[in-house]
Design an enzyme around this catalytic site. Structure first.
Site, PDB file in Angstrom:
ATOM      1  N   ASP A   1      22.309  84.141  40.006  1.00  0.00           N
ATOM      2  CA  ASP A   1      22.521  83.010  40.921  1.00  0.00           C
ATOM      3  C   ASP A   1      23.927  82.417  40.803  1.00  0.00           C
ATOM      4  O   ASP A   1      24.096  81.187  40.716  1.00  0.00           O
ATOM      5  CB  ASP A   1      21.501  81.889  40.645  1.00  0.00           C
ATOM      6  CG  ASP A   1      20.088  82.386  40.465  1.00  0.00           C
ATOM      7  OD1 ASP A   1      19.722  83.379  41.116  1.00  0.00           O
ATOM      8  OD2 ASP A   1      19.335  81.783  39.684  1.00  0.00           O
TER       9      ASP A   1
ATOM     10  N   GLU B   1      15.139  82.065  49.921  1.00  0.00           N
ATOM     11  CA  GLU B   1      15.766  81.119  48.988  1.00  0.00           C
ATOM     12  C   GLU B   1      17.283  81.338  49.005  1.00  0.00           C
ATOM     13  O   GLU B   1      17.811  82.116  49.793  1.00  0.00           O
ATOM     14  CB  GLU B   1      15.217  81.336  47.570  1.00  0.00           C
ATOM     15  CG  GLU B   1      15.474  82.739  47.038  1.00  0.00           C
ATOM     16  CD  GLU B   1      14.691  83.064  45.784  1.00  0.00           C
ATOM     17  OE1 GLU B   1      13.735  82.340  45.452  1.00  0.00           O
ATOM     18  OE2 GLU B   1      15.037  84.068  45.122  1.00  0.00           O
TER      19      GLU B   1
END
Length: 319
Positions: free
Chosen positions: A33, A202
């Site tokens: 991420d 997401e």
């Protein structure tokens, strides 16, 4: 003797957290991420420490002048400072404002009725140390079906700051107060606007190019090979966002599970890099993810060309 010296040199580099070879992954260890940004004429990457949830209680950062040699800044924020976080500290998003450095993050993999969600910390330097800004989550509740994770802080052309966020296949945008200590209503009185595009799961990210808003997100399962990045283009930061296509996905010769990206634009140059994580071939555990950077290109109409993942990575010195 030369071989021994070489081994000692690399051992020293490993201890200091510096890597010195142009390559993907850009630094060793399991990290995911990643958010990339340029601060003070230096590249910075802020990733999730990729491990079982209960071990995800801190964040490291990395800095570089050339995208090749990286310096590790360990534990710039952890749950000794964020008292309400006890696991699953995820997906940093960072920005500088008025000489302060702000660090947004998710914590606790929060579900309905639990304490957790999106927090914000602040520091005087990019490497911290960061301090909890408000002592509680900025966004705790589940609204429009969006789990409060994967936040991205965005500065619009008019200077207004917004936060895009959301897991569980829903994405919201909220308006931030000037001090980042709260979220405030939009002009129509609403607090959360849902902007979920087709296929969204997401990992939202946004940048502006040629006066257009490029909105990116991740699809598929984060622990699965089919994780990937898609995007849309709009005239407004609120959409509508019509899915154009996939621009990053697994490559059977390179890696699987490629997703949850950010983008670095080189200052004063028309050059863009995509910062993302992927899973090495042969690795199966969900947390076995590493951070990589490759160049991102556009066609003559402004559409993003599919990204070719590499082992070589990129190099670019800031001037």
């Amino acid at each position: 003797m030369k071989a021994k010296n070489l081994i000692l040199t690399w051992a020293a580099l490993a201890i200091t957290g510096i890597s010195q070879a142009q390559q993907n992954p850009i630094f060793p260890g399991w990290y995911a991420d990643p958010e990339g940004i340029v601060y003070n004429n230096e590249y910075w990457v802020y990733p999730t420490y990729s491990a079982p949830y209960e071990q995800q209680i801190f964040f490291d950062a990395y800095s570089s002048k050339d995208l090749v040699t990286w310096k590790k800044h360990p534990r710039i924020l952890d749950n000794t400072e964020i008292k309400w976080a006890h696991k699953a500290m995820w997906a940093p998003s960072v920005i500088e404002k008025d000489g302060k450095y702000y660090f947004f993050f998710g914590a606790n993999d929060v579900h309905e009725g639990e304490i957790g969600g999106i927090g914000v910390a602040v520091a005087d330097r990019p490497e911290g140390p960061y301090k909890d800004l408000i002592g509680k989550p900025l966004i705790n509740e589940i609204v429009n079906g969006a789990q409060p994770i994967d936040q991205f802080v965005f500065k619009d052309k008019d200077g207004q700051y917004y936060l895009f966020y959301g897991g569980w296949q829903h994405c919201n945008v909220v308006k931030l107060s000037d001090d980042f200590k709260s979220i405030v209503p939009f002009a129509d009185g609403t607090i959360h606007k849902e902007i979920t595009p087709e296929g969204y799961v997401e990992g939202p990210f946004m940048f502006i190019k040629d006066n257009k808003y490029y909105f990116m997100w991740s699809e598929g399962g984060w622990g699965l090979p089919n994780y990937k990045v898609a995007y849309a283009i709009s005239d407004s930061p609120f959409g509508p966002f019509k899915r154009i296509g996939t621009i990053l996905e697994q490559d059977p010769e390179i890696a699987t599970g490629a997703g949850h990206n950010s983008v670095i634009k080189v200052p004063n140059e028309d050059k863009y890099y995509i910062v993302y994580h992927r899973r090495p071939l042969g690795k199966k555990a969900s947390f076995e993810r590493e951070t990589c950077i490759d160049e991102m290109h556009f066609d003559e109409n402004g559409f993003i060309k599919p990204v070719k993942m590499t082992f070589e990575g990129v190099k670019h010195e800031l001037k």
